[in-house]
Design a protein around this motif. Sequence first.
Motif: not given
Length: 326
Positions: A268-272, A241, A266, A98
Amino acid sequence: MKKRKGILIYFIGICLLLSACGTKESDNELKKDNYVKVEPQPVDESELEPLHGETEFQEDSSQVDTESVATQAPYEYFDTQGMTVESRIHVPEGYERTSTEAGSLTEFLRTYPLKVHDSAVLLYDGSEKWNQDAHVAVFQLPIEERDLQQCADSVMRVYAEYYFQTEQYEKIRFHFTNGFLAEYGKWRDGYRISVEGNNVSWVKSASYDDSYETFVKFMRMVFTYAGTLSMEQESTQISVKEARVGDVILKGGSPGHVVMIVDMCENEQGEKAFLLAQGYMPAQEFHVLKNPAHEENPWYYEEELTGSIRTPEYGFGEGCLKRLSY
């Protein structure tokens, strides 16, 4: 006359016997003629039905070039020459670290020096920790030569070192277990903490001193009287989240335990995904943890920080993901 009759009878008997023998030989010849000799005939194998369970082999005219088949090498999560979290530990495939601002806690932790790859975790007295299978990297975070800097103390040390380095001195403040607020600013100004039983107060007994040595003396006092119980009072629960670098997984108690998020990435789907680090008991060096769910990959994915959370040496129940008020 009788002699002639005897000779005649004997002669007739011989004739009958010869006649009988001729009949047996003739019968044998007939039986022999009944056997028909059959010569083997060539078989057309294309007309044969395959046996049950057999498959017909068909030669493939195309040949596989084994040299052209690339062998997929396992993904490398570590650069053994890297001397920081950012340079040593690669993010999972499809993820990126990030973004962060210069001077942030995230940058501080990503660039903080590590011990060389494969270093042991040492205890406060210089001996090796009994379990050397729980970590992937060891921070060069200072540790005191007494059994003081344990799990919560290591997290407080990270925050305090960061604020001291970035000159945010007013943020170096921690509550003792009894609720007393220890502030570095007052300590620097010459005040010292007096403890009598459960009564704690400030006493002016020294002159102003903003040296690193004085800062360390203040932190030793904090380590003595603060822990996971007081840390829990300084935290609020968050969701995965919301999680970011500096947040903790905390179970207050005596003893309790705490681990800290020291990096995140992270997709591209916003999953960390997150890296966790800890100190522990007895006091020991601050180290990046393995993930026991997949030890070759130290990152903890969102779903692994939802509900109960398992780390190599401690299991946390639900609701333990917290944000500190530091």
